[in-house]
Structure formats: C-alpha cells, structure tokens
Write an enzyme that holds these catalytic residues in place. Structure first.
Site, PDB file in Angstrom:
ATOM      1  N   ASN A 272       0.874  -1.173   0.000  1.00 45.07           N
ATOM      2  CA  ASN A 272       0.000   0.000   0.000  1.00 45.07           C
ATOM      3  C   ASN A 272       0.913   1.226   0.000  1.00 45.07           C
ATOM      4  OD1 ASN A 272      -1.782   2.047   0.546  1.00 45.07           O
ATOM      5  ND2 ASN A 272      -2.331   1.337   2.617  1.00 45.07           N
TER       6      ASN A 272
ATOM      7  N   LYS B 110       0.187   4.247  -0.324  1.00 40.22           N
ATOM      8  CA  LYS B 110      -0.441   5.441   0.272  1.00 40.22           C
ATOM      9  C   LYS B 110      -0.166   6.669  -0.604  1.00 40.22           C
ATOM     10  CE  LYS B 110      -0.201   3.235   4.742  1.00 40.22           C
ATOM     11  NZ  LYS B 110      -0.054   3.347   6.201  1.00 40.22           N
TER      12      LYS B 110
ATOM     13  N   HIS C 204      -9.586   1.225   4.681  1.00 35.68           N
ATOM     14  CA  HIS C 204      -8.331   1.395   5.427  1.00 35.68           C
ATOM     15  C   HIS C 204      -8.558   2.333   6.614  1.00 35.68           C
ATOM     16  CE1 HIS C 204      -4.247   2.584   6.382  1.00 35.68           C
ATOM     17  NE2 HIS C 204      -3.863   1.465   5.782  1.00 35.68           N
TER      18      HIS C 204
ATOM     19  N   GLU D 103      -6.882   4.689   7.734  1.00 31.76           N
ATOM     20  CA  GLU D 103      -6.639   6.110   7.455  1.00 31.76           C
ATOM     21  C   GLU D 103      -7.865   6.746   6.786  1.00 31.76           C
ATOM     22  OE1 GLU D 103      -2.888   5.541   5.470  1.00 31.76           O
ATOM     23  OE2 GLU D 103      -2.012   4.981   7.398  1.00 31.76           O
TER      24      GLU D 103
ATOM     25  N   GLU E 221      -5.614  -4.923  10.461  1.00 38.54           N
ATOM     26  CA  GLU E 221      -4.594  -3.898  10.673  1.00 38.54           C
ATOM     27  C   GLU E 221      -4.886  -3.146  11.968  1.00 38.54           C
ATOM     28  OE1 GLU E 221      -2.550  -2.777   6.747  1.00 38.54           O
ATOM     29  OE2 GLU E 221      -4.278  -1.478   6.967  1.00 38.54           O
TER      30      GLU E 221
ATOM     31  N   GLY F 140       2.282   2.236  10.779  1.00 39.35           N
ATOM     32  CA  GLY F 140       3.236   3.331  10.641  1.00 39.35           C
ATOM     33  C   GLY F 140       3.940   3.704  11.936  1.00 39.35           C
TER      34      GLY F 140
ATOM     35  N   SER G 197       3.172  -2.159  10.392  1.00 34.79           N
ATOM     36  CA  SER G 197       4.613  -2.237  10.642  1.00 34.79           C
ATOM     37  C   SER G 197       5.212  -3.607  10.284  1.00 34.79           C
ATOM     38  CB  SER G 197       4.938  -1.859  12.096  1.00 34.79           C
ATOM     39  OG  SER G 197       4.574  -0.510  12.339  1.00 34.79           O
TER      40      SER G 197
HETATM   41  P1  PGA Z   1       2.709   0.277   7.682  1.00 31.86           P
HETATM   42  O1  PGA Z   1       1.244   0.481   7.018  1.00 31.86           O
HETATM   43  O2  PGA Z   1       3.253  -1.003   7.118  1.00 31.86           O
HETATM   44  O3  PGA Z   1       3.493   1.480   7.274  1.00 31.86           O
HETATM   45  O4  PGA Z   1       2.501   0.183   9.159  1.00 31.86           O
HETATM   46  C1  PGA Z   1       0.381  -0.604   6.794  1.00 31.86           C
HETATM   47  C2  PGA Z   1      -0.910  -0.128   6.192  1.00 31.86           C
HETATM   48  O5  PGA Z   1      -1.389   0.956   6.565  1.00 31.86           O
HETATM   49  O6  PGA Z   1      -1.498  -0.792   5.321  1.00 31.86           O
END
Ligand code: PGA
Length: 255
Positions: A9, A11, A96, A98, A168, A174, A214
């Site tokens: 992803n 982003k 997601h 976010e 997630e 993140g 992560s």
């Molecule tokens: P990350 O993000 O691996 O940077 O923690 C995962 C995601 O949001 O899909």
C-alpha cells in the site's frame, strides 16, 4: 491451502516517475525468485497507468487504494470501480483505517464500496482493526467483529472468493510497533471463526486474512508463519523494493 497475499500500500507516495522505477525494481527482483505468494502493488491513482505498463504480463498485479460506489455522474473527485477495472486494476483496498480516521469512512460506506467493487469484477482487500484505546479497553474482538459483520454483510461465497480481509491494528500502522505474532494469530483466528458463522466453514477456510501494521523484513517470517496469517498489507516497507521483496520471500518461506 491459502496462497499468501502480499500487497504494498503505497499510500500518498510515488508519482508516476518514482512509481515506475519502484515497480521496475520489484518486477526485476521477482525474476528468478521462488514465488509462492500473490503479489499486489497499490499506487496512488495517477501512478496506476505507469505501474500497470511496467508489470503487465508478470506475476505482479495492481490495485487501487479506494473506490467510490457510484458508476458515474456528478461526483467530483471520485473514481468508479468500472474505471479501475477498465484501467487494468485487479484489486482495491477498502476501509483502510486512514480512510476511517481522516475521511469519514464507516462500515456502511465500506459495504457500498465493497459491493460496487465486486460487481465491477475487482477483488477486494477489506481492512478492519482496533485503535489503541479499544485494545486497552479489551474491545478488540467486538470492534473487528462489528467491522466485519457490517462492512462485509451479505457477500455470497462467490464474492468471498474475491475478497480478502486485512487485519490492521491502528496502533501498529506506521508506528514501527507491530502486533506480536501471537496477538495477530489470536485476532485472525477469531475473525475466521466469525466469518465461518457469517458464511460457512469452507468459505472461512478459503478466505485470506492478511496482517498489516509495521510489517518489515525482520518480523515478516514470524508473523506470516502463524497458521491464520495469510499474507501482509505493507505500508512503509513496500516503498523500497528490497524490503518489499524480503517480505514476499517471507511469505514464500512461510507457505
Ligand atoms: P505500515 O502500514 O506497514 O506502514 O505500518 C500498513 C498499512 O497501513 O497498510
């Protein structure tokens, strides 16, 4: 036997120029590697065409990061599922955290997006996950069950064959603080049980549940080695080809 699903992803990173370069590195890196996972990259909308051109005919397929539920009309700024399909996308990430945190996404809108995506022939990675406050209040199961039941209600067995769940935990995204393999396994097994109740044991057995939050080269083997962890949705580590390829290797090792 569930084929692990490893998706990057991207982003809000990588315009067409940088995205083309990263896709090329991933594509070339996969040549000559033993591959037992399905590999997806999900760039931002303006980068889709460039990446699709690079990976065409290879083992890498492309997904989008969101989709609107209407097919066309006066919806400035939105993107329809048929358009993504027409562009060559196979997958789309929906719900997601976010989107939930910053853009008002709710289970009801997740459900509409999922229906539209599946109807257009796309495959779906549907995200669920609890916040830190919810985990600390021991509400993890209740939260992810609600997201699954409401966001993915009414899917047929055929729909589920084209749908993956991404667990997630919001506190792990993140942050560099991944869920432990045991924590992930616990929630994944729980979700599979809920799914069996919503559908059938067979559908639940066949549905991939990815872990995200992560995931890095150095924790991927332990996470993906868990019996109910069927791949990864990778943010930060998917922006660098070597790190992403190491996670793909981990999925192959674990499978
Ligand atoms: P990350 O993000 O691996 O940077 O923690 C995962 C995601 O949001 O899909």
């Amino acid at each position: 036997m569930r084929t692990p699903l490893v998706a990057g992803n991207w982003k809000l990173h990588k315009g067409p120029t940088d995205g083309r370069r990263l896709a090329l590195e991933i594509r070339n890196g996969l040549l000559g590697r033993r591959l037992a996972a399905e590999v997806v990259v999900c760039p931002p909308f303006p980068t889709l065409a460039a990446v699709l051109e690079i990976v065409r005919g290879t083992a890498v397929v492309v997904g989008a990061q969101n989709v609107f539920w209407e097919k066309s009309g006066a919806w400035t700024g939105e993107v329809a599922a048929d358009m993504l399909r027409d562009a060559g996308c196979e997958w789309v990430i929906i719900g997601h955290s976010e989107r939930r945190q910053h853009f008002g996404e709710q289970d009801a809108t997740v459900a509409r997006r999922v229906r539209a995506a599946l109807d257009a022939g796309l495959k779906v990675m549907a995200c669920v996950g609890e916040t830190l406050a919810e985990r600390e209040a021991n509400r993890t199961r209740e939260v992810v069950e609600g997201q699954l039941r409401h966001g993915l209600a009414g899917l047929t067995a055929e729909d589920w064959a084209r749908t993956a769940i991404a667990y997630e935990p919001v506190w792990a995204i993140g942050t560099g603080r991944n869920a432990t393999p045991d924590q992930a396994q616990d929630v994944h097994a729980f979700l599979r049980g809920v799914l069996a109740g919503m559908t059938s044991v067979r559908v639940a057995d066949e549905t991939r549940i990815q872990y995200g939050g992560s995931v890095k080269a150095d924790n991927a083997v332990a996470l993906l080695g868990q019996p109910d962890v069927d791949g990864a949705l990778v943010g930060g580590a998917s922006l660098e080809a070597a790190a992403f390829l190491a996670i793909v290797d981990a999925a192959t090792t674990a499978s």
